[in-house]
Design an enzyme around this catalytic site. Structure first.
Site, PDB file in Angstrom:
ATOM      1  N   ALA A 102      58.160  51.758  14.112  1.00  0.00           N
ATOM      2  CA  ALA A 102      59.077  51.659  15.248  1.00  0.00           C
ATOM      3  C   ALA A 102      59.026  52.973  16.007  1.00  0.00           C
ATOM      4  CB  ALA A 102      60.499  51.387  14.759  1.00  0.00           C
ATOM      5  N   ARG A 142      75.625  57.278  26.780  1.00  0.00           N
ATOM      6  CA  ARG A 142      76.089  58.309  25.852  1.00  0.00           C
ATOM      7  C   ARG A 142      77.280  59.060  26.437  1.00  0.00           C
ATOM      8  NH1 ARG A 142      70.700  60.383  22.643  1.00  0.00           N
ATOM      9  NH2 ARG A 142      69.995  58.268  22.156  1.00  0.00           N
TER      10      ARG A 142
HETATM   11  N1  PHE Z   1      66.563  55.490  18.492  1.00  0.00           N
HETATM   12  C1  PHE Z   1      66.107  56.838  18.339  1.00  0.00           C
HETATM   13  C2  PHE Z   1      66.847  57.709  19.348  1.00  0.00           C
HETATM   14  O1  PHE Z   1      67.469  57.235  20.248  1.00  0.00           O
HETATM   15  C3  PHE Z   1      64.627  56.965  18.565  1.00  0.00           C
HETATM   16  C4  PHE Z   1      63.814  56.249  17.520  1.00  0.00           C
HETATM   17  C5  PHE Z   1      63.500  54.899  17.679  1.00  0.00           C
HETATM   18  C6  PHE Z   1      63.352  56.907  16.395  1.00  0.00           C
HETATM   19  C7  PHE Z   1      62.733  54.252  16.726  1.00  0.00           C
HETATM   20  C8  PHE Z   1      62.599  56.270  15.444  1.00  0.00           C
HETATM   21  C9  PHE Z   1      62.289  54.934  15.635  1.00  0.00           C
HETATM   22  O2  PHE Z   1      66.846  58.913  19.212  1.00  0.00           O
END
Ligand code: PHE
Length: 346
Positions: A314, A203
């Site tokens: 997920a 990031r």
């Molecule tokens: N990818 C999201 C994040 O980095 C987290 C997330 C993953 C949320 C899967 C919902 C389902 O903040």
């Protein structure tokens, strides 16, 4: 003259007996049998003697010479033997001696926690899948229900790869989350799917105690007929209890992520204060550990799964946060500065 020969003989033998090494032996040889040696000098002077004496002394001197040479050879043999024995003694190995201690390395705290997380999910039937850190916009945003200019893209401070297509778009990035792996896996498979997908994410951050520009996430995905939010809660509840203790309680609250509906955030009651509020939980009593939700129908459609037939859940979590909470580590930057004083504690 004969007396002189006797003298030489007894002195030479006495000296020979007390010699300690080959170097001394050579000096001894030179002093008696060398070109200027005492016996050699007598032999040289023989022609000057009267005939009768020359015969007697000559015989005795030659006998002495042979005698000394014999003794010399014998002594040389014995000294050589002794020297070889000494070398052997020095080369001897004591196989009963304990070995030198080898300094042992250890696994990085991130690797340790990653293995723990993987084995918990593996025991619940999840496979472990890895994927690329340089990712396409398509997998990272587009297929996750975030078309170009979708405001939710700003939830991830993305590092873009400096590469433009003809129409001026930048389609490549360093993945800021592991969720693109959901799409990659669903594209390759048919349900049922149960997988976790750990890996590094990047990031664009000003780093501080709670932000790093590189860290680890673990993504989870389950897709099948009849998967419900209850499955999500049950799975993550069990995970939290195995990692943080059987007595943990969990809290689910609504949260927003474009690729899940409904979306939730999961927290556990603080394992330090048990929910009363302390330094670790910031007085809250609850600690947020992950984002999750039911896979959005639009995401399923994108990979040609019929959302009328299949549903899924997920989740995604930051990995370093777990040991930070567990061990009270107050600065995420410690993980990747490679300071042994930190690393050796785990
Ligand atoms: N990818 C999201 C994040 O980095 C987290 C997330 C993953 C949320 C899967 C919902 C389902 O903040």
């Amino acid at each position: 003259m004969l007396n002189r020969l006797e003298e030489i003989k007894s002195k030479a033998i006495a000296e020979l007996n007390s010699l300690a090494d080959l170097r001394e032996l050579e000096a001894w040889r030179i002093s008696y049998l060398g070109r200027k040696g005492s016996l050699t000098q007598i032999l040289r002077s023989l022609p000057e003697l009267p005939l009768e004496e020359r015969r007697v002394v000559g015989e005795a001197a030659n006998k002495l010479k042979a005698f000394l040479e014999e003794n010399l050879a014998e002594k040389r043999r014995r000294l050589k033997e002794a020297e070889e024995a000494k070398l052997l003694e020095r080369a001897k190995v004591d196989v009963t001696l304990p070995g030198y201690p080898t300094p042992l390395g250890r696994l990085h705290p991130t690797t340790q926690i990653l293995r723990e997380v993987c084995s918990i999910f593996a025991s619940m039937g999840f496979e472990v899948v890895e994927g690329p850190e340089v990712e396409w916009d398509y997998y990272n945003f587009e297929a996750l229900n975030m078309p170009q200019d979708h405001p939710a893209r700003d939830m991830w401070s993305t590092l873009w790869i400096d590469f433009e297509t003809e129409n001026g778009q930048r389609p490549m990035l360093l993945r800021p989350h592991t969720s693109p792996m959901q799409i990659r896996l669903m594209e390759q498979r048919k349900p049922p799917i149960r997988a976790i997908m750990p890996g590094k994410v990047y990031r664009y951050e000003a780093t501080d105690a709670t932000h790093e520009s590189m860290f680890y996430q673990v993504e989870g995905l389950a897709v099948d007929k009849g998967i419900t939010l209850a499955n999500l809660k049950g799975t993550l509840y069990e995970f939290a209890r195995r990692l943080f203790g059987r007595e943990r309680r969990v809290r689910f609250r609504c949260d927003y992520f474009p690729f899940v509906e409904p979306g939730v955030e999961m927290a556990i009651d603080c394992f330090i204060c048990g929910g009363k509020g302390c330094r670790v939980c910031g007085g809250e009593g609850w600690i947020e550990i992950l984002g999750a939700g039911m896979v959005h129908p639009k995401v399923l459609e994108r990979v040609n799964y019929d959302p009328q037939i299949y549903t899924g859940f997920a989740f995604g979590m930051g990995l370093e946060r777990i040991p930070m909470l567990k061990y009270g580590i107050d600065d995420i930057r410690l993980f990747y500065h490679n300071d042994l004083r930190f690393l050796e504690q785990f």
